[in-house]
Design a protein around this motif. Structure first.
Motif, PDB file in Angstrom:
ATOM      1  N   CYS A 206      55.156 -58.268  42.059  1.00 25.91           N
ATOM      2  CA  CYS A 206      55.165 -57.583  43.356  1.00 25.91           C
ATOM      3  C   CYS A 206      54.758 -58.480  44.517  1.00 25.91           C
ATOM      4  CB  CYS A 206      54.262 -56.353  43.312  1.00 25.91           C
ATOM      5  SG  CYS A 206      54.897 -55.056  42.234  1.00 25.91           S
ATOM      6  N   GLU A 207      54.101 -59.581  44.232  1.00 29.84           N
ATOM      7  CA  GLU A 207      53.667 -60.547  45.246  1.00 29.84           C
ATOM      8  C   GLU A 207      52.929 -59.882  46.418  1.00 29.84           C
ATOM      9  OE1 GLU A 207      56.636 -63.390  46.418  1.00 29.84           O
ATOM     10  OE2 GLU A 207      57.142 -63.857  44.347  1.00 29.84           O
ATOM     11  N   PHE A 208      51.854 -59.202  46.092  1.00 30.54           N
ATOM     12  CA  PHE A 208      51.039 -58.584  47.131  1.00 30.54           C
ATOM     13  C   PHE A 208      50.321 -59.664  47.929  1.00 30.54           C
ATOM     14  CE2 PHE A 208      51.246 -55.105  43.985  1.00 30.54           C
ATOM     15  CZ  PHE A 208      51.841 -54.161  44.796  1.00 30.54           C
ATOM     16  N   ARG A 209      50.100 -59.386  49.203  1.00 35.56           N
ATOM     17  CA  ARG A 209      49.407 -60.326  50.070  1.00 35.56           C
ATOM     18  C   ARG A 209      48.636 -59.529  51.126  1.00 35.56           C
ATOM     19  NH1 ARG A 209      53.685 -58.739  52.110  1.00 35.56           N
ATOM     20  NH2 ARG A 209      54.919 -59.288  53.848  1.00 35.56           N
ATOM     21  N   ALA A 210      47.728 -60.192  51.789  1.00 30.90           N
ATOM     22  CA  ALA A 210      46.966 -59.531  52.842  1.00 30.90           C
ATOM     23  C   ALA A 210      47.904 -59.221  54.004  1.00 30.90           C
ATOM     24  CB  ALA A 210      45.827 -60.433  53.304  1.00 30.90           C
ATOM     25  N   VAL A 211      47.854 -57.977  54.490  1.00 32.48           N
ATOM     26  CA  VAL A 211      48.721 -57.564  55.589  1.00 32.48           C
ATOM     27  C   VAL A 211      47.918 -56.752  56.597  1.00 32.48           C
ATOM     28  CG1 VAL A 211      50.833 -57.533  54.212  1.00 32.48           C
ATOM     29  CG2 VAL A 211      49.462 -55.477  54.359  1.00 32.48           C
ATOM     30  N   THR A 212      48.488 -56.606  57.777  1.00 40.89           N
ATOM     31  CA  THR A 212      47.863 -55.782  58.796  1.00 40.89           C
ATOM     32  C   THR A 212      48.085 -54.316  58.464  1.00 40.89           C
ATOM     33  OG1 THR A 212      49.832 -55.673  60.179  1.00 40.89           O
ATOM     34  CG2 THR A 212      48.342 -57.547  60.540  1.00 40.89           C
ATOM     35  N   GLU A 213      47.402 -53.461  59.177  1.00 40.82           N
ATOM     36  CA  GLU A 213      47.558 -52.019  58.978  1.00 40.82           C
ATOM     37  C   GLU A 213      49.003 -51.588  59.243  1.00 40.82           C
ATOM     38  OE1 GLU A 213      45.924 -47.942  61.057  1.00 40.82           O
ATOM     39  OE2 GLU A 213      44.625 -49.703  61.070  1.00 40.82           O
ATOM     40  N   GLU A 214      49.594 -52.133  60.296  1.00 45.87           N
ATOM     41  CA  GLU A 214      50.972 -51.776  60.635  1.00 45.87           C
ATOM     42  C   GLU A 214      51.958 -52.253  59.561  1.00 45.87           C
ATOM     43  OE1 GLU A 214      54.263 -52.597  64.150  1.00 45.87           O
ATOM     44  OE2 GLU A 214      52.141 -52.937  64.579  1.00 45.87           O
ATOM     45  N   GLN A 215      51.739 -53.463  59.046  1.00 44.42           N
ATOM     46  CA  GLN A 215      52.609 -53.969  57.987  1.00 44.42           C
ATOM     47  C   GLN A 215      52.486 -53.118  56.716  1.00 44.42           C
ATOM     48  OE1 GLN A 215      50.962 -57.951  58.038  1.00 44.42           O
ATOM     49  NE2 GLN A 215      52.906 -58.821  58.730  1.00 44.42           N
ATOM     50  N   ALA A 216      51.270 -52.735  56.384  1.00 43.11           N
ATOM     51  CA  ALA A 216      51.056 -51.883  55.205  1.00 43.11           C
ATOM     52  C   ALA A 216      51.751 -50.532  55.396  1.00 43.11           C
ATOM     53  CB  ALA A 216      49.564 -51.680  54.956  1.00 43.11           C
ATOM     54  N   ARG A 217      51.651 -49.968  56.594  1.00 45.74           N
ATOM     55  CA  ARG A 217      52.312 -48.698  56.889  1.00 45.74           C
ATOM     56  C   ARG A 217      53.824 -48.828  56.730  1.00 45.74           C
ATOM     57  NH1 ARG A 217      53.929 -46.787  62.608  1.00 45.74           N
ATOM     58  NH2 ARG A 217      54.634 -48.875  62.317  1.00 45.74           N
ATOM     59  N   ASP A 218      54.387 -49.891  57.284  1.00 47.99           N
ATOM     60  CA  ASP A 218      55.829 -50.110  57.182  1.00 47.99           C
ATOM     61  C   ASP A 218      56.266 -50.303  55.728  1.00 47.99           C
ATOM     62  OD1 ASP A 218      56.072 -49.827  59.897  1.00 47.99           O
ATOM     63  OD2 ASP A 218      56.444 -51.960  60.306  1.00 47.99           O
ATOM     64  N   GLU A 219      55.451 -51.014  54.942  1.00 47.33           N
ATOM     65  CA  GLU A 219      55.793 -51.212  53.534  1.00 47.33           C
ATOM     66  C   GLU A 219      55.764 -49.891  52.768  1.00 47.33           C
ATOM     67  OE1 GLU A 219      53.560 -54.372  51.719  1.00 47.33           O
ATOM     68  OE2 GLU A 219      54.438 -55.884  53.047  1.00 47.33           O
ATOM     69  N   TYR A 220      54.787 -49.044  53.059  1.00 44.43           N
ATOM     70  CA  TYR A 220      54.723 -47.732  52.388  1.00 44.43           C
ATOM     71  C   TYR A 220      55.900 -46.855  52.796  1.00 44.43           C
ATOM     72  CZ  TYR A 220      50.200 -48.176  50.095  1.00 44.43           C
ATOM     73  OH  TYR A 220      49.186 -48.552  49.258  1.00 44.43           O
ATOM     74  N   ILE A 221      56.266 -46.895  54.068  1.00 44.18           N
ATOM     75  CA  ILE A 221      57.425 -46.110  54.526  1.00 44.18           C
ATOM     76  C   ILE A 221      58.694 -46.636  53.858  1.00 44.18           C
ATOM     77  CG2 ILE A 221      58.874 -45.538  56.518  1.00 44.18           C
ATOM     78  CD1 ILE A 221      56.285 -45.607  58.219  1.00 44.18           C
ATOM     79  N   ARG A 222      58.827 -47.954  53.778  1.00 41.15           N
ATOM     80  CA  ARG A 222      59.991 -48.544  53.105  1.00 41.15           C
ATOM     81  C   ARG A 222      60.057 -48.097  51.644  1.00 41.15           C
ATOM     82  NH1 ARG A 222      59.023 -54.278  52.011  1.00 41.15           N
ATOM     83  NH2 ARG A 222      57.990 -53.319  50.252  1.00 41.15           N
ATOM     84  N   GLU A 223      58.917 -48.121  50.945  1.00 38.62           N
ATOM     85  CA  GLU A 223      58.883 -47.681  49.542  1.00 38.62           C
ATOM     86  C   GLU A 223      59.251 -46.210  49.426  1.00 38.62           C
ATOM     87  OE1 GLU A 223      58.630 -49.841  47.105  1.00 38.62           O
ATOM     88  OE2 GLU A 223      58.229 -51.439  48.545  1.00 38.62           O
ATOM     89  N   ALA A 224      58.741 -45.385  50.350  1.00 38.88           N
ATOM     90  CA  ALA A 224      59.066 -43.957  50.327  1.00 38.88           C
ATOM     91  C   ALA A 224      60.550 -43.740  50.614  1.00 38.88           C
ATOM     92  CB  ALA A 224      58.211 -43.208  51.349  1.00 38.88           C
ATOM     93  N   LEU A 225      61.112 -44.510  51.533  1.00 43.39           N
ATOM     94  CA  LEU A 225      62.537 -44.424  51.844  1.00 43.39           C
ATOM     95  C   LEU A 225      63.368 -44.732  50.603  1.00 43.39           C
ATOM     96  CD1 LEU A 225      64.984 -44.312  53.848  1.00 43.39           C
ATOM     97  CD2 LEU A 225      64.583 -46.745  54.236  1.00 43.39           C
ATOM     98  N   ILE A 226      63.053 -45.822  49.939  1.00 39.06           N
ATOM     99  CA  ILE A 226      63.806 -46.222  48.748  1.00 39.06           C
ATOM    100  C   ILE A 226      63.641 -45.189  47.637  1.00 39.06           C
ATOM    101  CG2 ILE A 226      63.954 -47.957  46.908  1.00 39.06           C
ATOM    102  CD1 ILE A 226      63.095 -50.043  49.052  1.00 39.06           C
ATOM    103  N   ASN A 227      62.435 -44.728  47.439  1.00 38.56           N
ATOM    104  CA  ASN A 227      62.156 -43.780  46.361  1.00 38.56           C
ATOM    105  C   ASN A 227      62.712 -42.395  46.648  1.00 38.56           C
ATOM    106  OD1 ASN A 227      61.010 -43.228  43.839  1.00 38.56           O
ATOM    107  ND2 ASN A 227      59.166 -42.402  44.774  1.00 38.56           N
ATOM    108  N   GLY A 228      62.720 -41.991  47.916  1.00 35.96           N
ATOM    109  CA  GLY A 228      63.068 -40.617  48.240  1.00 35.96           C
ATOM    110  C   GLY A 228      64.486 -40.378  48.720  1.00 35.96           C
ATOM    111  N   ILE A 229      65.233 -41.442  49.007  1.00 37.39           N
ATOM    112  CA  ILE A 229      66.581 -41.259  49.546  1.00 37.39           C
ATOM    113  C   ILE A 229      67.459 -40.554  48.505  1.00 37.39           C
ATOM    114  CG2 ILE A 229      67.615 -43.447  48.843  1.00 37.39           C
ATOM    115  CD1 ILE A 229      68.534 -43.516  51.915  1.00 37.39           C
ATOM    116  N   SER A 230      68.284 -39.620  48.949  1.00 38.40           N
ATOM    117  CA  SER A 230      69.050 -38.802  48.003  1.00 38.40           C
ATOM    118  C   SER A 230      70.261 -39.528  47.431  1.00 38.40           C
ATOM    119  CB  SER A 230      69.497 -37.505  48.679  1.00 38.40           C
ATOM    120  OG  SER A 230      70.328 -37.789  49.784  1.00 38.40           O
ATOM    121  N   SER A 231      70.783 -40.511  48.118  1.00 31.77           N
ATOM    122  CA  SER A 231      71.979 -41.213  47.664  1.00 31.77           C
ATOM    123  C   SER A 231      71.619 -42.360  46.725  1.00 31.77           C
ATOM    124  CB  SER A 231      72.756 -41.765  48.859  1.00 31.77           C
ATOM    125  OG  SER A 231      73.764 -42.651  48.417  1.00 31.77           O
TER     126      SER A 231
END
Length: 182
Positions: free
Chosen positions: A99-124
């Motif tokens: 997964c190559e985790f690294r130290a990120v800012t709060e905004e970067q972490a938020r964007d990464e979580y939204i990206r993961e939710a998008l990929i996981n939750g998209i219906s197509s």
């Protein structure tokens, strides 16, 4: 001869067998050639330099990590019915390896979580598959790609309708005799 996966620990640049070897690079190259099979040798047969040979072998046999897919596997992994919590956590820790985790800012972490939710939750599944083809991906790129893939079929229908109209118009024009023949 052993397959490359089995001998890779012996021939990698940080291998104790080769890194402690104080012999010249030519001797390391000979040792490398003795460790690999004939099928693998064909990739490095014309290379005399150990480091160059290792570069070629690593490029051919070591698959690059797909960070996006690795994180997708992590967040979608569920505990199996016969799996203890201890076993489940061990599997999760193992899944974090790529997964190559690294130290990120709060905004970067938020964007990464939204990206993961998008990929996981998209219906197509088609859109999810295309997004997961990326090795690395930020939220903006994932969003843009998903939006493009979602709208492309609608735009394709529009092109099809326009092409049908153009074909009909062309047929109508071709049916009329030219003015000079009338």
């Amino acid at each position: 001869m052993a397959p490359l996966e089995e001998i890779l620990p012996y021939i990698s640049r940080d291998s104790p067998r080769l890194s402690r070897n104080t012999a010249p690079k030519q001797a390391k190259t000979k040792l490398l050639i003795n460790l690999i099979s004939l099928a693998i040798f064909k990739f490095v047969s014309d290379i005399d330099d150990y480091n160059s040979a290792m570069d070629v072998l690593e490029n051919v046999f070591i698959q690059p990590k797909n960070i996006i897919f690795s994180r997708h596997l992590l967040v979608t992994r569920r505990q199996q019915p016969d799996e203890t919590v201890d076993q489940y956590v061990r599997v999760l820790k193992k899944l974090t390896k790529d997964c190559e985790f690294r130290a990120v800012t709060e905004e970067q972490a938020r964007d990464e979580y939204i990206r993961e939710a998008l990929i996981n939750g998209i219906s197509s599944n088609h859109i999810r598959q295309r997004i997961l083809e990326n090795r690395t991906l930020d939220l903006k790129t994932a969003y843009d790609q998903a939006l493009t893939l979602e709208t492309a079929p609608k735009q394709l229908v529009s092109y099809s309708i326009q092409n049908s109209i153009a074909a009909i118009w062309t047929e109508e024009v071709d049916d009329d005799p030219p003015a000079y023949e009338r």
